[in-house]
Structure formats: structure tokens, C-alpha cells
Design a protein around this motif. Structure first.
Motif, PDB file in Angstrom:
ATOM      1  N   PRO A  26      38.204 -14.588   2.969  1.00 46.07           N
ATOM      2  CA  PRO A  26      36.749 -14.509   2.864  1.00 46.07           C
ATOM      3  C   PRO A  26      36.331 -14.765   1.419  1.00 46.07           C
ATOM      4  CG  PRO A  26      37.683 -12.304   3.215  1.00 46.07           C
ATOM      5  CD  PRO A  26      38.824 -13.287   3.256  1.00 46.07           C
TER       6      PRO A  26
ATOM      7  N   ALA B 252      32.874 -15.911   0.756  1.00 45.96           N
ATOM      8  CA  ALA B 252      31.461 -16.284   0.901  1.00 45.96           C
ATOM      9  C   ALA B 252      30.525 -15.318   0.188  1.00 45.96           C
ATOM     10  CB  ALA B 252      31.113 -16.388   2.388  1.00 45.96           C
ATOM     11  N   GLY B 253      31.065 -14.509  -0.699  1.00 44.81           N
ATOM     12  CA  GLY B 253      30.224 -13.576  -1.453  1.00 44.81           C
ATOM     13  C   GLY B 253      29.330 -14.309  -2.443  1.00 44.81           C
TER      14      GLY B 253
ATOM     15  N   ARG C 203      26.785  -9.350  -8.462  1.00 43.42           N
ATOM     16  CA  ARG C 203      27.184  -8.315  -9.423  1.00 43.42           C
ATOM     17  C   ARG C 203      27.943  -8.902 -10.610  1.00 43.42           C
ATOM     18  NH1 ARG C 203      30.069  -4.534  -5.154  1.00 43.42           N
ATOM     19  NH2 ARG C 203      30.363  -6.603  -4.249  1.00 43.42           N
TER      20      ARG C 203
ATOM     21  N   GLY D 225      29.757 -15.793   6.771  1.00 49.31           N
ATOM     22  CA  GLY D 225      28.607 -15.128   7.383  1.00 49.31           C
ATOM     23  C   GLY D 225      27.835 -14.285   6.383  1.00 49.31           C
TER      24      GLY D 225
ATOM     25  N   ASP E 177      27.839 -11.045   5.892  1.00 50.50           N
ATOM     26  CA  ASP E 177      28.637 -10.053   5.172  1.00 50.50           C
ATOM     27  C   ASP E 177      30.117 -10.383   5.364  1.00 50.50           C
ATOM     28  OD1 ASP E 177      29.371  -9.073   7.701  1.00 50.50           O
ATOM     29  OD2 ASP E 177      27.801  -7.550   7.679  1.00 50.50           O
TER      30      ASP E 177
ATOM     31  N   SER F 235      32.071 -13.043   7.881  1.00 50.71           N
ATOM     32  CA  SER F 235      32.853 -14.188   7.380  1.00 50.71           C
ATOM     33  C   SER F 235      34.240 -14.225   8.036  1.00 50.71           C
ATOM     34  CB  SER F 235      32.991 -14.103   5.857  1.00 50.71           C
ATOM     35  OG  SER F 235      31.738 -14.333   5.245  1.00 50.71           O
TER      36      SER F 235
ATOM     37  N   ALA G 253      39.165 -13.494  -1.498  1.00 48.21           N
ATOM     38  CA  ALA G 253      39.289 -14.506  -2.552  1.00 48.21           C
ATOM     39  C   ALA G 253      39.006 -13.882  -3.912  1.00 48.21           C
ATOM     40  CB  ALA G 253      38.324 -15.649  -2.281  1.00 48.21           C
ATOM     41  N   ALA G 254      38.277 -12.754  -3.906  1.00 52.92           N
ATOM     42  CA  ALA G 254      37.905 -12.091  -5.160  1.00 52.92           C
ATOM     43  C   ALA G 254      39.075 -11.337  -5.803  1.00 52.92           C
ATOM     44  CB  ALA G 254      36.755 -11.129  -4.899  1.00 52.92           C
TER      45      ALA G 254
ATOM     46  N   LYS H  55      40.214  -6.323  -7.587  1.00 56.48           N
ATOM     47  CA  LYS H  55      39.121  -7.207  -7.167  1.00 56.48           C
ATOM     48  C   LYS H  55      38.185  -7.499  -8.333  1.00 56.48           C
ATOM     49  CE  LYS H  55      35.952  -5.773  -4.276  1.00 56.48           C
ATOM     50  NZ  LYS H  55      35.276  -5.395  -3.021  1.00 56.48           N
TER      51      LYS H  55
HETATM   52  O1  C5P Z   1      31.454  -8.066  -1.899  1.00 56.51           O
HETATM   53  P1  C5P Z   1      32.913  -7.807  -2.004  1.00 56.51           P
HETATM   54  O2  C5P Z   1      33.414  -7.949  -3.392  1.00 56.51           O
HETATM   55  O3  C5P Z   1      33.367  -6.544  -1.343  1.00 56.51           O
HETATM   56  O4  C5P Z   1      33.590  -8.995  -1.208  1.00 56.51           O
HETATM   57  C1  C5P Z   1      34.942  -9.006  -0.866  1.00 56.51           C
HETATM   58  C2  C5P Z   1      35.315 -10.399  -0.398  1.00 56.51           C
HETATM   59  O5  C5P Z   1      34.521 -10.737   0.736  1.00 56.51           O
HETATM   60  C3  C5P Z   1      35.055 -11.459  -1.467  1.00 56.51           C
HETATM   61  O6  C5P Z   1      36.178 -12.332  -1.537  1.00 56.51           O
HETATM   62  C4  C5P Z   1      33.800 -12.137  -0.976  1.00 56.51           C
HETATM   63  O7  C5P Z   1      33.729 -13.516  -1.315  1.00 56.51           O
HETATM   64  C5  C5P Z   1      33.927 -11.992   0.536  1.00 56.51           C
HETATM   65  N1  C5P Z   1      32.627 -12.063   1.230  1.00 56.51           N
HETATM   66  C6  C5P Z   1      32.458 -13.000   2.246  1.00 56.51           C
HETATM   67  N2  C5P Z   1      31.241 -13.099   2.882  1.00 56.51           N
HETATM   68  C7  C5P Z   1      30.200 -12.341   2.513  1.00 56.51           C
HETATM   69  C8  C5P Z   1      30.355 -11.365   1.480  1.00 56.51           C
HETATM   70  C9  C5P Z   1      31.590 -11.243   0.860  1.00 56.51           C
HETATM   71  O8  C5P Z   1      33.384 -13.741   2.573  1.00 56.51           O
HETATM   72  N3  C5P Z   1      29.018 -12.522   3.118  1.00 56.51           N
END
Ligand code: C5P
Length: 227
Positions: free
Chosen positions: A8, A10-11, A15, A76, A78, A82, A103-104, A208
């Protein structure tokens, strides 16, 4: 049994405040997403990689991932959504092991991915890397007043890569989707089914990247050759 990695990515990276989606923020000149995918591939245990990126960023992701055997799709709203979209792209896969990796977390050691997969192969349907907590932990109310000090000895910080039996993760996401539920990790959805989640030792390098401070730390680790 084939092993599929889902990243995932898609963040928004709000922040982090870098002005671009977090996946494209660079460490040592290389996008976070590319570090993460290269780490997964370097584990030697992954057969296929799917990456979920923000809408409108598919081509950009394909460009930075050029030459790597990776499928890029749109994520997606959240993290849960995703991962669910990536699982939908695997509808034709009858069984296997799925590794979900933020990915983070660009510097998760390849050996950690291998250990997680090996533990799933050994018969655990859901496996998460964990670290003990170094700080004292307290529960605080909305006004900032401490309510209680929590016994940290039984608490763990949870990382990715997390490994799952594909059928179990599918079921967890299907139930969550019909309930409109989301979680900050995939193991949380498995827990909601009442199924066991097993732990393996995590690694500090799998931290992360959320804030500019985390990014700075990552740059320093690279500069020092420690990661
Ligand atoms: O927001 P957070 O740091 O917890 O995100 C964790 C992972 O989820 C990240 O790699 C982020 O790219 C991913 N993510 C996602 N889709 C979103 C929000 C977060 O794939 N809508």
C-alpha cells in the motif's frame, strides 16, 4: 505456494509535508516506494509484487519502478481500501501467501520479509513483526490528563511486512468491507475474525516514515551506512 507482495503506497504524505505523495518522497535520491519494493524483491521469497498508489500516480509510479516486475494499481481512500483493491486484482489466484508491506517502511530488512514468509509457511495464517516498547505508556484523556499507566511489558509495536494465508486475508477484508470497517493494519482485520495472529521479532530498520523527522533519520542512516 506462490508468495505475492502487496505494497500500500497510496498515502497522501500530508504529515510529511513534502508536497508530493509520500511514495515519491526520496531518501538518498531514491523514492521511498522504490526502496520498499527493492527490499521486498531482495528477500528472494516474493514471486509477484502489487503496488497501490494514489489516483493519477500510476504512470509516475511505473516510471520510477521501471524495470522491476511490479504491477501498479490505484489505491483507495484509506489503507484498508488500498489493500482491498490489490486483493481484488488477485481474484483469479486460488491460494498462496500474501505479504502486505507499507511502502512507507523503505528499509525493512529483506531477511525480515523472508522470516515472516517462512513463519506463514510453517502453518501460521497471520504473522506480524513486533518490537517491545522502550517508553513508558500512559492512557490520556481528551484534555491531556493521564488516566492510567499501562503495563508495557505485554505491549508490542507492530510493523510490516505482515504475512498471511491468502484465503484468510481475503476473508478478513471481505468481512471488514461488509461491516464498513477499517484498521491501521491487516492483522487487525484478522483479529476481528477471532483468528490467531502470530508474532516474530521485528527490526528497528522497519520503522515507518511519517514525519519530516523520520525522513531526516532515514537520510542519516543511509549516510552512516546503518539501515
Ligand atoms: O498513513 P500511514 O502512514 O499509516 O500509511 C501506511 C501505509 O498505507 C503507507 O505506505 C501509505 O502509503 C499506505 N496508504 C494507502 N492508502 C491510503 C492511505 C495510506 O495505501 N489511502
Amino acid at each position: 505456494m506462490s508468495v505475492i507482495a502487496v505494497a500500500p503506497a497510496a498515502g497522501s504524505g500530508q504529515r510529511l509535508g513534502a508536497g508530493v505523495p509520500k511514495a515519491f518522497v526520496t531518501i538518498d535520491g531514491v523514492p521511498i516506494l522504490v526502496h520498499a519494493v527493492d527490499g521486498l524483491i531482495a528477500s528472494g521469497v516474493i514471486d509477484r509484487v502489487l503496488v497501490a498508489v494514489p489516483a493519477g500516480q500510476v504512470e509516475a509510479a511505473q516510471t520510477v519502478l521501471d524495470g522491476r516486475p511490479v504491477e501498479v494499481l490505484v489505491g483507495g481512500a484509506d489503507r484498508t481500501a488500498s489493500v482491498r483493491r490489490a486483493l481484488a486484482a488477485l481474484d483469479d489466484v486460488p491460494d498462496g501467501i500474501v505479504v502486505v508491506h507499507d511502502a512507507a517502511r523503505p528499509f525493512a530488512p529483506p531477511g525480515l520479509t523472508a522470516a515472516v514468509v517462512e513463519t506463514v509457511r510453517a502453518g501460521h495464517g497471520a504473522v506480524v513483526p513486533v518490537l517491545p516498547l522502550a517508553d513508558t505508556v500512559k492512557q490520556v484523556d481528551d484534555l491531556g490528563t493521564v488516566q492510567v499507566t499501562v503495563d508495557r511489558s505485554t505491549l508490542r509495536a507492530i510493523q510490516t511486512p505482515q504475512g498471511f494465508d491468502l484465503a484468510l486475508l481475503r476473508r478478513a477484508h471481505a468481512v471488514a468491507a461488509s461491516a464498513g470497517a477499517a484498521a491501521t493494519d491487516d492483522a487487525g482485520l484478522v483479529e476481528a475474525l477471532g483468528e490467531p495472529v502470530y508474532t516474530v521479532p521485528g527490526h528497528p530498520s522497519a520503522f515507518k516514515i511519517t514525519t519530516a523527522w523520520d525522513r531526516g533519520l532515514a537520510e542519516l542512516l543511509v549516510a552512516k551506512g546503518v539501515r
